[in-house]
Design a protein around this motif. Structure first.
Motif, PDB file in Angstrom:
ATOM      1  N   LEU A 116       1.117  -5.090 -13.767  1.00 54.44           N
ATOM      2  CA  LEU A 116       0.060  -4.069 -13.779  1.00 54.44           C
ATOM      3  C   LEU A 116      -0.330  -3.642 -12.373  1.00 54.44           C
ATOM      4  O   LEU A 116      -0.665  -2.491 -12.150  1.00 54.44           O
ATOM      5  N   LEU A 117      -0.330  -4.590 -11.433  1.00 54.70           N
ATOM      6  CA  LEU A 117      -0.859  -4.287 -10.103  1.00 54.70           C
ATOM      7  C   LEU A 117       0.164  -4.449  -8.986  1.00 54.70           C
ATOM      8  O   LEU A 117      -0.157  -4.207  -7.813  1.00 54.70           O
ATOM      9  N   GLY A 118       1.392  -4.845  -9.328  1.00 53.82           N
ATOM     10  CA  GLY A 118       2.390  -5.163  -8.300  1.00 53.82           C
ATOM     11  C   GLY A 118       2.724  -3.998  -7.381  1.00 53.82           C
ATOM     12  O   GLY A 118       3.083  -4.186  -6.226  1.00 53.82           O
ATOM     13  N   LYS A 119       2.599  -2.771  -7.907  1.00 56.63           N
ATOM     14  CA  LYS A 119       2.966  -1.608  -7.085  1.00 56.63           C
ATOM     15  C   LYS A 119       1.803  -1.105  -6.241  1.00 56.63           C
ATOM     16  O   LYS A 119       1.963  -0.184  -5.452  1.00 56.63           O
ATOM     17  N   GLN A 120       0.613  -1.673  -6.466  1.00 51.00           N
ATOM     18  CA  GLN A 120      -0.559  -1.215  -5.721  1.00 51.00           C
ATOM     19  C   GLN A 120      -0.553  -1.898  -4.356  1.00 51.00           C
ATOM     20  O   GLN A 120      -0.873  -3.072  -4.222  1.00 51.00           O
ATOM     21  N   LYS A 121      -0.197  -1.124  -3.335  1.00 44.79           N
ATOM     22  CA  LYS A 121       0.090  -1.692  -2.013  1.00 44.79           C
ATOM     23  C   LYS A 121      -1.051  -2.503  -1.419  1.00 44.79           C
ATOM     24  O   LYS A 121      -0.833  -3.464  -0.692  1.00 44.79           O
ATOM     25  N   ASN A 122      -2.313  -2.078  -1.654  1.00 41.14           N
ATOM     26  CA  ASN A 122      -3.428  -2.763  -0.992  1.00 41.14           C
ATOM     27  C   ASN A 122      -3.909  -3.984  -1.770  1.00 41.14           C
ATOM     28  O   ASN A 122      -4.972  -4.515  -1.475  1.00 41.14           O
ATOM     29  N   THR A 123      -3.139  -4.416  -2.747  1.00 40.49           N
ATOM     30  CA  THR A 123      -3.614  -5.472  -3.633  1.00 40.49           C
ATOM     31  C   THR A 123      -2.645  -6.644  -3.689  1.00 40.49           C
ATOM     32  O   THR A 123      -1.438  -6.445  -3.834  1.00 40.49           O
ATOM     33  N   ARG A 160      -7.607   1.528  -5.671  1.00 44.91           N
ATOM     34  CA  ARG A 160      -6.231   1.647  -5.184  1.00 44.91           C
ATOM     35  C   ARG A 160      -6.088   2.540  -3.963  1.00 44.91           C
ATOM     36  O   ARG A 160      -5.189   2.359  -3.156  1.00 44.91           O
ATOM     37  N   LYS A 161      -7.005   3.511  -3.819  1.00 43.10           N
ATOM     38  CA  LYS A 161      -6.896   4.394  -2.647  1.00 43.10           C
ATOM     39  C   LYS A 161      -7.946   4.072  -1.592  1.00 43.10           C
ATOM     40  O   LYS A 161      -8.070   4.771  -0.597  1.00 43.10           O
ATOM     41  N   ALA A 221     -17.753  -0.681 -10.537  1.00 46.62           N
ATOM     42  CA  ALA A 221     -17.846  -1.534  -9.350  1.00 46.62           C
ATOM     43  C   ALA A 221     -16.848  -1.094  -8.281  1.00 46.62           C
ATOM     44  O   ALA A 221     -17.190  -0.985  -7.094  1.00 46.62           O
ATOM     45  N   GLY A 222     -15.606  -0.806  -8.702  1.00 49.03           N
ATOM     46  CA  GLY A 222     -14.593  -0.366  -7.743  1.00 49.03           C
ATOM     47  C   GLY A 222     -15.014   0.912  -7.039  1.00 49.03           C
ATOM     48  O   GLY A 222     -14.930   1.030  -5.811  1.00 49.03           O
ATOM     49  N   ARG A 223     -15.518   1.870  -7.827  1.00 46.47           N
ATOM     50  CA  ARG A 223     -15.931   3.142  -7.224  1.00 46.47           C
ATOM     51  C   ARG A 223     -17.132   2.982  -6.315  1.00 46.47           C
ATOM     52  O   ARG A 223     -17.244   3.638  -5.282  1.00 46.47           O
TER      53      ARG A 223
END
Lengths: 427, 427
Positions: B67-74, B26-27, B334-336
C-alpha cells in the motif's frame, strides 16, 4: 447410516492416493471410510506457492468433504491414524474428541511420507520441511519475516544473515523454492524497503549429488541449473550439509568445510516412512526400505496380506519416484482391484506406472519438462506446466482463481498472499 | 536514506486511520515512519469472511508495503509500539530483532482498539473476539472444526454442544457472523456428513440491548432481526451474558438465568482502548472514557499536545461509532492538518465526521443499509454492500478475486477457504 453386511474399505489418508482410491470405488458395493488427519486434501506439487505467497491456502488445500461429500458410499472422518491391527482388522485414530477405532475388510494405507533428515532429526527445528499446509504457512512467515527483520536490523552482519536463504535439496521442490525466493527478492519486494535492498538477498541451493533435479533427464537438469544461476541463485552441488543450527548451516565440499550464516533454512531433501508405516511393518512382518517405507508386492499389497494395500509414498515398489502421478495411479489401481475382487473377477495385472513426465518451474515463464522423448524448457515448458496444473487442480473455482493469480504474478510483480498473521511471524 | 532536518511524522498502526494519514502526507515535506505490529493492513469490515471461509487471508489483509511502498517519503517498520515518551518525543517498539526507538516531531496514534469483556477478561479464553487475521483464522478452525468433531462424536449431548454456536453482541460483526454460520450449516455443508445433519446446528445471537444493530436506525434493526430469524438464527435480545466457560455460556434474561452449552462462543461486543493508549494517557494526563480510550480535542489531538493526533478507535470524540469511515476520515484529517501547519497555513476547522451510512450483510443476497434518508434491505441492500466493498477493497487484484468469490459463494453453495491447518484445528 451404515449399511451392514457390506464390504468395509478403510482408506487412511486423503492425499492423491487416498482420493483416487475412494473415487475408483464410487460404484463398488462397499462402504468406504476415509480417515484423514486434517480436513483437507493438499495439492502437494503447488504447496511451495503457498509458502512463497502466490496462492492462498484454499487454492491448494481442498476440503476432503468437498471432493468426496457427494459420493454416497463414502464417509469422511477427521483423525490421525496411530495404529493398525491386522488380526482384528481395525485401525485406531485420534480424533477431535479422543481415540476411536474403525473396522475394515480391506485397508488402503495412503498416508504419505515424512521428511527425512538422514538420521539428523535435530535439523528439523531449524530447517523445517514443507509437507503440510502448516509447514507452508510457517515458511511463508519465515521468508517474508526475514526481509522485515532485516529492514529494522542495525548490524550489517545480522542483516546479511537475515537475507540469506539456504535450501537443502535440489529436487523439484528445492528448485521451485529457490527460483521463487529469488523472484521475491528481486521483483516482488523491489523498491519496497528503505534500509535494505531486497535484491541483495542470497539464495543458496545445496545438494549432495552433482546435479539438480536428479530424477529428471540430464539435459533438463543442466537447463534448470543454468537458469537458476542466471537469476542469481547460488547452486552448489556435491555439497553435503553436516550441521544445521539456529544461525546457519555447516557444509562439506571437496574443497573442505564451510559455514553459511542464514536465518532461513529449508529442508527439501529425502522422504521417510511414517510412524503408521512402521507400526504396519511390525504388525505384518513386512520389510521396509532404509527410509522405513514398506516394500509392497507387485499388486501394491503387503506380502501375506492381500487385504492391505499400500499406495503412494507410504510404500515403495521398483524405486518409483515420490510424485503425485504414482500415488494417483496407485490409488486407482487399489480401488479397482477391490471392486474386481468383489465382482468375483480374477485378479488383474500387477501395478505398472505410466510415466506421464516430469516438470518443475524454475523462474518466471520458465519451466523444464520431460514429456516422452521431449526435453522442453523456457516459456514452452512453462505453458505446459501451466496447462497440466490447471487441468489437475481440484475444482473449477480453484482452477480459475489460481490461473488468475499466476497470470497476475507473472505479468506483474505482485504476489497475492504475503500477509502473515502474528502467530506465523518469527520473533 | 534518512533525510535530515525534515519534519518526522511517526504513525502508529496501519489500519484505516494510519494508511489514510500516510497517504494524506504523500506530498508533504515530511519523513513518515509507519510502525505496525504485523506486515499487513486489515480490511476489518470483511474479516468475518475470512473466519467463515469465503475470502482468503490475502484478500482482506494487504501488506503495508504494497500500500505504501511506492510513497517515497514513507518508510514502513515492523514492530509493536509499547511506549511513548511525549517529553523526549519518542516511541519504543518491539521489532523482530528486539526493541527500537524512533523519534518524532508529530505523532499520529492510529493503533485501533481491543475487545472489551466489560471487566470479565477471563471470558476471552473461551469466547475470543475477531480483530486480527490470527483471530479470524482461529475462528475458522473453531467453526469448521466443530462440525468435524460432531461427525465423529458418539454422545448425542456432546454432539448437540458441538453444533451450538453462540455469538455475543448484535452489532454488524455479530449479525454478519450469525448469518454466515447459519449459511454454512444449512448450505455449504449440506449433504457432506453421514452421521450428523449440519442443518441441525443451533446459532444463537445474544445482545443485552433490545435490538440488533443498535447503531443503525430502528427499521433496519427490525429488518435484520426478522431476516436472521427467518434463516433460523435464534436472536435473543435483552439477554446478558454472565459467565463463559469451556463448555458454554450462562445468560440472564428477565425470565431468569439459563445455561447454553456450546463449543463455539464468539465475542463481538464492545471495544476498549489499547495498552498503548493507556500509556499515552498516563504520560500526557489525558482523560479517557470508560473503555480507556483517549478523549481527544475537536482537532483530534491530545489536549495540551498539538503534536500528538489520535485517530480512529484509539481515541473517542462525540461518541462517534467505531467504523472504518471514522478512522479513514480521521487519518486524512490528521495528515492534512500536519501538511497545513508545515506550509504555514492557519489551523483548519475542527474534525467533522461525514456519515456515509451504515450497512451489514444479513444473509445471502440480503443486507441492510442506511444511506442518507434511505433504509434499504434485501437484494438492493446487498448490491449496494457489494458495490461499496468492492470500491473500498485495496487493490485491483483483491477486488477481482473477492468479487469472483462472492459471486461463486452466493450463486453456488461452496466456500473457497475452509481448509484448516492442523495448528488451527481445535483438539
Amino acid at each position: 447410516m451404515t449399511q451392514n453386511a457390506e464390504h468395509r474399505v478403510v482408506i487412511v489418508g486423503a492425499g492423491f492416493g487416498g482420493i483416487y482410491a475412494a473415487r475408483a470405488l464410487r460404484k463398488a458395493p462397499v462402504k468406504v471410510t476415509v480417515i484423514n488427519g486434517t480436513n483437507h486434501h493438499v495439492f502437494e506439487p503447488l504447496i511451495y506457492q503457498v509458502a512463497t505467497g502466490v496462492l492462498s491456502p484454499g487454492e491448494v488445500a481442498t476440503p476432503v468433504r468437498e471432493l468426496l461429500g457427494k459420493q454416497k458410499n463414502t464417509e469422511v472422518r477427521l483423525g490421525w491414524v496411530t495404529d493398525v491391527d491386522p488380526d482384528a482388522k481395525t485401525v485406531t485414530a485420534t480424533g477431535p474428541g479422543g481415540a476411536y477405532t474403525v473396522g475394515y475388510d480391506t485397508l488402503i494405507v495412503a498416508a504419505g511420507a515424512t521428511q527425512s533428515y538422514f538420521g539428523n532429526d535435530g535439523f528439523a527445528e531449524h530447517a523445517p520441511g514443507m509437507k503440510t499446509l502448516d509447514d507452508a504457512l510457517d515458511l511463508r512467515g519465515r521468508v517474508f519475516g526475514a526481509f522485515e527483520a532485516a529492514e529494522v536490523a542495525t548490524d550489517p552482519e545480522e542483516r546479511a544473515r537475515l537475507l540469506t536463504f539456504v535450501i537443502v535439496g535440489g529436487g523439484p521442490t528445492g528448485v521451485e523454492l529457490a527460483g521463487s525466493i529469488s523472484e521475491i527478492a528481486t521483483r516482488t519486494l523491489r523498491g519496497r524497503y528503505r534500509n535494505i535492498d531486497p535484491a541483495s538477498a542470497r539464495v543458496v541451493l545445496l545438494d549432495a549429488v552433482d546435479r539438480v533435479l536428479p530424477t529428471f533427464r540430464e539435459p533438463l537438469s543442466a537447463k534448470a541449473a543454468k537458469r537458476l544461476r542466471k537469476i542469481g541463485v547460488e547452486v552448489r552441488l556435491g555439497t553435503k550439509v553436516v550441521d544445521v543450527d539456529a544461525d546457519g548451516v555447516k557444509i562439506e565440499t571437496t574443497d573442505g568445510a564451510e559455514r553459511i550464516d542464514a536465518a532461513v533454512k529449508i529442508w527439501a531433501a529425502g522422504v521417510a516412512g511414517t510412524a503408521l508405516g512402521r507400526r504396519l511393518a511390525e504388525a505384518t512382518g513386512a520389510e521396509t526400505d532404509r527410509g522405513g517405507r514398506i516394500l509392497v508386492a507387485p499388486d501394491l499389497t503387503v506380502p501375506g496380506h492381500p487385504e492391505i494395500f499400500v499406495v503412494g509414498e507410504s510404500g515403495t515398489l521398483n524405486r518409483l519416484p515420490g510424485v503425485a502421478q504414482v500415488a494417483m495411479q496407485g490409488g486407482t489401481y487399489a480401488g479397482r482391484a477391490i471392486a474386481r475382487r468383489l465382482a468375483g473377477k480374477p485378479e488383474g495385472k500387477p501395478f505398472s506406472y505410466f510415466d506421464k513426465g516430469n516438470m518443475a518451474v524454475v523462474s518466471r515463464w520458465n519451466a523444464v519438462a520431460g514429456i516422452g522423448p521431449l526435453n522442453l524448457g523456457g516459456p514452452v515448458g512453462w505453458l505446459l506446466w501451466l496447462g497440466v496444473h490447471v487441468f489437475y487442480l481440484a475444482g473449477a473455482r480453484n482452477r480459475t482463481t489460481a490461473m488468475f493469480r499466476w497470470v497476475i504474478s507473472f505479468l506483474g510483480r505482485n504476489r497475492s498472499e504475503w500477509s502473515i498473521p502474528s502467530s506465523r511471524m518469527p520473533s
